[in-house]
Motif scaffolding. Structure first.
Motif, PDB file in Angstrom:
ATOM      1  N   THR A  32       0.796  -1.233   0.000  1.00 15.30           N
ATOM      2  CA  THR A  32       0.000   0.000   0.000  1.00 15.30           C
ATOM      3  C   THR A  32       0.828   1.283   0.000  1.00 15.30           C
ATOM      4  N   VAL A  33       2.106   1.177   0.320  1.00 18.94           N
ATOM      5  CA  VAL A  33       2.948   2.373   0.419  1.00 18.94           C
ATOM      6  C   VAL A  33       4.068   2.277  -0.614  1.00 18.94           C
ATOM      7  N   GLU A  34       4.420   3.421  -1.166  1.00 17.11           N
ATOM      8  CA  GLU A  34       5.504   3.445  -2.143  1.00 17.11           C
ATOM      9  C   GLU A  34       6.816   2.996  -1.477  1.00 17.11           C
ATOM     10  N   CYS A  35       7.478   2.045  -2.124  1.00 19.31           N
ATOM     11  CA  CYS A  35       8.701   1.488  -1.556  1.00 19.31           C
ATOM     12  C   CYS A  35       9.887   2.428  -1.770  1.00 19.31           C
ATOM     13  N   THR A  36      10.504   2.797  -0.683  1.00 22.08           N
ATOM     14  CA  THR A  36      11.754   3.558  -0.720  1.00 22.08           C
ATOM     15  C   THR A  36      12.778   2.799   0.109  1.00 22.08           C
ATOM     16  N   LEU A  37      14.035   3.156  -0.037  1.00 25.17           N
ATOM     17  CA  LEU A  37      15.072   2.482   0.742  1.00 25.17           C
ATOM     18  C   LEU A  37      14.840   2.666   2.241  1.00 25.17           C
ATOM     19  N   ASP A  38      14.435   3.876   2.626  1.00 22.44           N
ATOM     20  CA  ASP A  38      14.185   4.140   4.052  1.00 22.44           C
ATOM     21  C   ASP A  38      13.070   3.247   4.599  1.00 22.44           C
ATOM     22  N   LEU A  39      11.981   3.111   3.794  1.00 30.29           N
ATOM     23  CA  LEU A  39      10.867   2.267   4.234  1.00 30.29           C
ATOM     24  C   LEU A  39      11.291   0.801   4.310  1.00 30.29           C
ATOM     25  N   ILE A  40      12.039   0.338   3.329  1.00 24.83           N
ATOM     26  CA  ILE A  40      12.492  -1.058   3.309  1.00 24.83           C
ATOM     27  C   ILE A  40      13.332  -1.365   4.548  1.00 24.83           C
ATOM     28  N   TYR A  41      14.288  -0.482   4.839  1.00 24.07           N
ATOM     29  CA  TYR A  41      15.148  -0.702   6.007  1.00 24.07           C
ATOM     30  C   TYR A  41      14.335  -0.655   7.291  1.00 24.07           C
TER      31      TYR A  41
END
Length: 373
Positions: A54-63
């Motif tokens: 549901t949320v756009e994947c960014t490196l910060d979100l992944i980590y």
């Protein structure tokens, strides 16, 4: 007679009963408890990973997601480790009880009490530590959660249910890590006691021999046989349980490395979110402490096995008759073998703990440099 569970594993028994992992008396109700608790842990991991839908994947979100999802994966691995190996744990405790049933010497019983008390102190210390952490967590329980989840429902309307699930998963996971870890620690401390008893029997055998006489020679011979037997049992019991769970330890180490690296990255990069940084820093500290204690316990077992070898060389074994020297040779031959707690996958030791810590920092450095670019 030494009652193992009542005298030395009573605290561990209570902890494992709370989460349904005590290997004895596995009734259908306990099996239902296991399924519910295991399902709670697994569901929390799933609802963290659904954030990517549901949320756009960014490196910060992944980590950020992986740093907590892999923590709960560590909880699941430890929980599953004791669930699927309940028969092995029960068999190991029964074998240990059988060894203790044959021990009548008051000095040998004192050795067992010493190591049992040591294991209890460590267990109580860990429980006290996590209780303090829990009280600190309660003081900020109404603040916004730092763990990102997606339940596909109205987050505000069902906030209490979401909070309940988060706290339940946290409690079950923490209990699983504490209960299983202290259980293994206590068990291995008792194998250390057996190695120490082997040393005591060797020294006692040589002391009896020095008194002279055919009768004393026979007593000395019997004491050496008893030393060989308990040394063999100690090695067998250590290898028996560890070889059964070494596969789970491999996955635990892998998940722990990912969790450590991601949380180190959050500590280094989240300059504006002090709460998130403190939470990640706490996780890093707890994982490093758990890693150190696990490897220290394994190193302790290895050192005790090597101490048997050193004791034999220290005593005046060369004054013994040939048949006693032949029996001592059995111990000397075993003493020359490296005692690897997780032989074949991972040699647990303090050196390995340092290597794991260094590896996690190396992975963090790579991730941090990637993020900067």
């Amino acid at each position: 007679m030494i009652c193992l569970v009542v005298q030395h594993f009573n605290i561990n028994r209570i902890l494992l009963l709370i989460i349904g992992l005590w290997p004895y008396q596995r009734s259908p109700l306990v099996e239902l408890q296991l399924i519910l608790l295991y399902g709670t842990l697994m569901a929390f991991i799933v609802f963290q990973l659904t954030t990517f839908i549901t949320v756009e994947c960014t490196l910060d979100l992944i980590y950020k997601v992986l740093s907590f999802a892999f923590l709960w994966l560590c909880f699941v691995i430890k929980y599953n480790m004791f669930w699927i190996n309940a028969d092995i744990l029960r068999s190991s405790l029964n074998q240990l009880q059988n060894v203790y049933n044959e021990i009548k010497d008051k000095n040998e019983i004192a050795i067992i009490e010493k190591y049992g008390s040591r294991a209890k102190r460590i267990t109580i210390g860990l429980i006290s530590y996590f209780k303090r952490k829990k009280k600190k967590k309660k003081s900020r329980s109404h603040s916004s959660p730092y763990i990102v989840t997606e339940y596909f429902i109205d987050q505000e309307k069902y906030s209490y249910l979401i909070t309940l699930h988060r706290h339940a998963a946290g409690f079950i996971g923490t209990m699983a890590m504490t209960a299983t870890g202290t259980m293994l620690l206590t068990y291995l401390q008792h194998t250390c006691a057996m190695f120490n008893i082997a040393c005591y029997r060797v020294e006692r055998a040589i002391d009896i021999l020095q008194k002279g006489g055919l009768k004393n020679e026979q007593k000395s011979y019997e004491e050496i046989i008893r030393a060989v037997n308990i040394h063999r049992e100690a090695m067998k019991l250590s290898n028996f349980i560890i070889s059964s769970i070494e596969g789970s330890f491999f996955f635990l180490i892998a998940a722990g490395m990912v969790c450590l690296s991601c949380n180190l990255l959050l500590v280094a990069s989240l300059t504006n979110n002090i709460g998130q940084r403190l939470l990640s820093l706490t996780i890093v500290f707890v994982l490093y402490m758990y890693m150190f204690l696990s490897n220290y316990t394994a190193q302790d077992v290895t050192d005790h096995n090597e101490y048997v070898f050193a004791t034999i060389y220290k005593v005046r074994w060369y004054i013994a008759p040939i048949r006693i020297q032949k029996m001592i040779l059995f111990l000397l031959q075993r003493g020359t073998i490296d005692f690897n707690i997780l032989g074949g996958i991972f040699v647990a030791s303090l050196q390995s703990a340092a290597s794991l810590a260094s590896t996690s920092i190396s992975y963090f450095t790579v991730l941090y440099s990637t993020r900067q670019n």
